[in-house]
Design an enzyme around this catalytic site. Structure first.
Site, PDB file in Angstrom:
ATOM      1  N   GLU A  31       0.867  -1.171   0.000  1.00  0.00           N
ATOM      2  CA  GLU A  31       0.000   0.000   0.000  1.00  0.00           C
ATOM      3  C   GLU A  31       0.905   1.223   0.000  1.00  0.00           C
ATOM      4  OE1 GLU A  31      -2.389   0.667   3.483  1.00  0.00           O
ATOM      5  OE2 GLU A  31      -3.717   2.046   2.434  1.00  0.00           O
ATOM      6  N   ARG A 256       4.724 -12.847   9.474  1.00  0.00           N
ATOM      7  CA  ARG A 256       5.499 -11.659   9.130  1.00  0.00           C
ATOM      8  C   ARG A 256       6.762 -11.597   9.976  1.00  0.00           C
ATOM      9  NH1 ARG A 256       3.456  -6.453   9.415  1.00  0.00           N
ATOM     10  NH2 ARG A 256       1.370  -7.004   8.740  1.00  0.00           N
ATOM     11  N   LYS A 266       4.370   0.654  10.472  1.00  0.00           N
ATOM     12  CA  LYS A 266       4.484   1.841   9.631  1.00  0.00           C
ATOM     13  C   LYS A 266       3.995   3.074  10.371  1.00  0.00           C
ATOM     14  CE  LYS A 266       3.804   0.382   4.892  1.00  0.00           C
ATOM     15  NZ  LYS A 266       2.849   0.431   3.770  1.00  0.00           N
TER      16      LYS A 266
END
Length: 546
Positions: A31, A256, A266
């Site tokens: 994204e 992850r 983020k």
RNA sequence: UGCGGAAUUGUGUAAUGGCAGCACGACAGACUCUGACUCUGUUUGUGAGGGUUCAAAUCCUUCUUCCGCAGCCA
């Protein structure tokens, strides 16, 4: 190198063997709302790496279905970072938003099949009606006639309704134990300018609807993503099963990356940038790819790390020492050595002529003969590091001490004679005598000199400030900052320390930004100080290394 | 409490019924004109109980612990 098969490859092998697919096609779907970090790297090696391993294809797709969060600024940075790592997508670069028209048509198809409806619950009502773990949700609008749904959905697109007034929902199962199957929202109204589509659209598809369609339209066979999407897989499959897409991609989830002393979120990384705690996304302390690049990490070291940590489904926290090991290993073989005396202390070689300068050849890299040598000036007055001298040495102290002898690296053996101290007892100057007879060879009388210390000439060196970077966080036990805490609670105050008045050998004056060196330091290495063995120049300040 | 996952040494990851291996770390020693690097060696592991089997990390069973999910985020 030994090749093992991870669970994703096993699943792919099975699909290949059963003839479900004839080739492998993956995608990497960031994204564009931030810079890529080391965590993305794991996904990148899995997405691009798996495709490469099977001689397949991997697309790059910007997942930009939420106009409120995304920005074009990040698109270029993401592409640059992926290329830097050595991956490429040829001409298969896509935007999720390019499929908005298709998404819309598929949504209409669902409505016509009676599988989607326009709902007018407000967000608050929606929350109230969703039920809980043991009670099903309630949705008063799911029996709205198809024609009415069609009309309302078209008018949603036309901008006839305010934000939040209507949503399009899938008609699945209000009693499902899996919340994302309880008639999930497919479309929402948003009057926000999209970074690529401008104001063309005021309704935007949700990830759960758009993503499987994007995958299918691009011919993706295996949609690899992280564990938190596992519970979304039934919905992913529901979408590809109920709209007329050309193929049915298979979603496979993996854990992850988490790493000690590192925050991957983020949201927090952006917070660090926006609050000025760091200089920017590419600050050398950041775990972003551009930050790591400035810090001295190479694509090879990062890729090798990613291949080494493996792929599994269990949550884990990789020790950062594994990451640091890779770059130390590589730079040990490739980085040129330069001397930096970080805490200078003046040394006078008593028996050396006042106005003489000798040049010794020091190897640029003892690991690599082809790296050549450089001239380093030797004069009567020198600097050594304060920690390489001790008036009251502990046992097994091999450096300079009263009545002791040490080798000045690449030059003479010197013997301690005396020292001067200030009123606080700090040593300000040391006087030594050099064994001029032995020169830079072995002692002529066969005696052993155990210690070797680094040094620079006082007159033939440059004075500079040096910035030492360390881990940005003190956080050790997780990859994310716990609820209720901020990065202030975990930020390492010594993550960037400027040392003033360091002395560096002349050769560093010509260094360029981005050149990698090992700043040679002798003496005792601790676990932590090993990390400092390899530094690099990241800035030039007043035309000097910083 | 509903649903979906996961448990192998300090950390990460292999072994798919047949000697629990590898990497990093730690520790000890050797070497060394970087106490780095290199080399050698050492230690520690199948979450718990039961079952099947000549043989179980692996199959069955019960339990325990941990993670994720109730955005009109992705």
């Amino acid at each position: 190198m030994e090749e093992t098969t991870n669970f994703i490859e096993e699943a792919i092998n099975a699909d290949l063997a059963e003839g479900k697919v004839s080739a492998v096609h993956t995608r990497f779907p960031p994204e564009p709302n931030g810079y890529l970090h080391i965590g993305h790297c794991k996904a990148l090696t899995i997405d691009f790496g798996t495709a490469r391993k099977y001689n397949g294809l991997c697309n790059l797709r910007m997942d930009d279905t939420n106009p409120a969060k995304e920005d074009t600024e990040y698109v270029d940075a993401i592409m640059e970072d992926i290329h830097w790592l050595g991956f490429d997508w040829d001409d298969r670069f896509f935007y999720g938003s390019d499929y908005f028209e298709k998404d819309y048509e598929f949504a209409v198809e669902l409505i016509k099949k009676g599988l989607a409806y326009v709902c007018e619950l407000t967000p608050d009502q929606f929350r109230e009606y969703r039920g809980d773990l043991t009670h099903p949700a309630i949705s008063p609008f799911r029996d709205r006639p198809i024609e009415e749904n069609l009309d309302l959905f078209a008018r949603m697109r036309n901008g006839e309704f305010p934000e939040g007034k209507y949503t399009l929902r899938a008609k699945i199962d209000l009693a499902s134990g899996n919340f994302c199957m309880r008639d999930p929202v497919l479309y929402r109204i948003k009057y926000v300018e999209h970074h690529r589509q401008g104001t063309k659209w005021c309704i935007f598809p949700m990830y759960d609807f758009a993503h499987p369609i994007q995958d299918a339209l691009e011919g993706v066979t295996h949609s690899l993503c992280s564990l938190e999407y596992e519970i979304h897989r039934p919905l992913y499959n529901w979408v590809v099963d109920n709209v007329s897409v050309p193929c049915k991609p298979r979603q496979i989830e993996f854990a992850r990356l988490n790493m000690t002393y590192t925050v991957m979120s983020k949201r927090f990384l952006r917070g660090l940038v926006e609050s000025g705690k760091v200089d920017g996304w590419d600050d050398p302390r950041m775990p972003t790819l551009c930050g790591l690049r400035r810090r001295g990490y190479t694509p090879a070291s990062i890729l090798d790390f990613c291949n080494r940590i493996g792929v599994a489904k269990s949550d884990s926290i990789v020790d950062i020492s594994l990451f640091e090991h890779r770059i130390r290993e590589e730079l040990n073989e490739t980085a040129a050595r330069r001397v930096a005396v970080l805490h200078p202390i003046r040394v006078v070689v008593e028996n050396y002529p006042e106005d003489k300068t000798e040049y010794f050849d020091l190897p640029n890299n003892p690991k690599d003969e082809n790296a050549g040598t450089r001239k380093v000036a030797f004069t009567k007055e020198l600097y050594i590091d304060a920690e390489d001298f001790s008036l009251d040495p502990p046992p097994k102290f091999f450096r300079l001490k009263p009545d002791g002898e040490v080798r000045l690296m690449g030059a003479y053996i010197v013997k301690y004679k005396s020292c001067k101290q200030d009123e606080n007892g700090n040593v300000t100057e040391i006087t030594v005598t050099a064994d001029l007879e032995s020169g830079c060879g072995n002692p002529t009388d066969g005696r052993k000199v155990k210690g070797t210390i680094h040094w620079v000439s006082a007159s033939d060196s440059i004075e500079s400030d040096v910035c030492l970077y360390d881990r940005l966080f003190t956080i050790e036990n997780t990859g994310a900052i716990p609820e209720g805490k901020t990065f202030d609670d975990y930020i390492n105050p010594a993550s960037a320390v400027v040392l003033h008045g360091c002395r560096l050998e002349k050769a560093l004056a010509d260094a360029k930004v981005g050149e990698k060196f090992q700043f040679v330091r002798t003496g005792y290495f601790t676990k932590d100080s090993k990390r400092d063995a390899f530094l690099r120049i990241v800035e030039l300040k007043d035309n000097k290394p910083f």
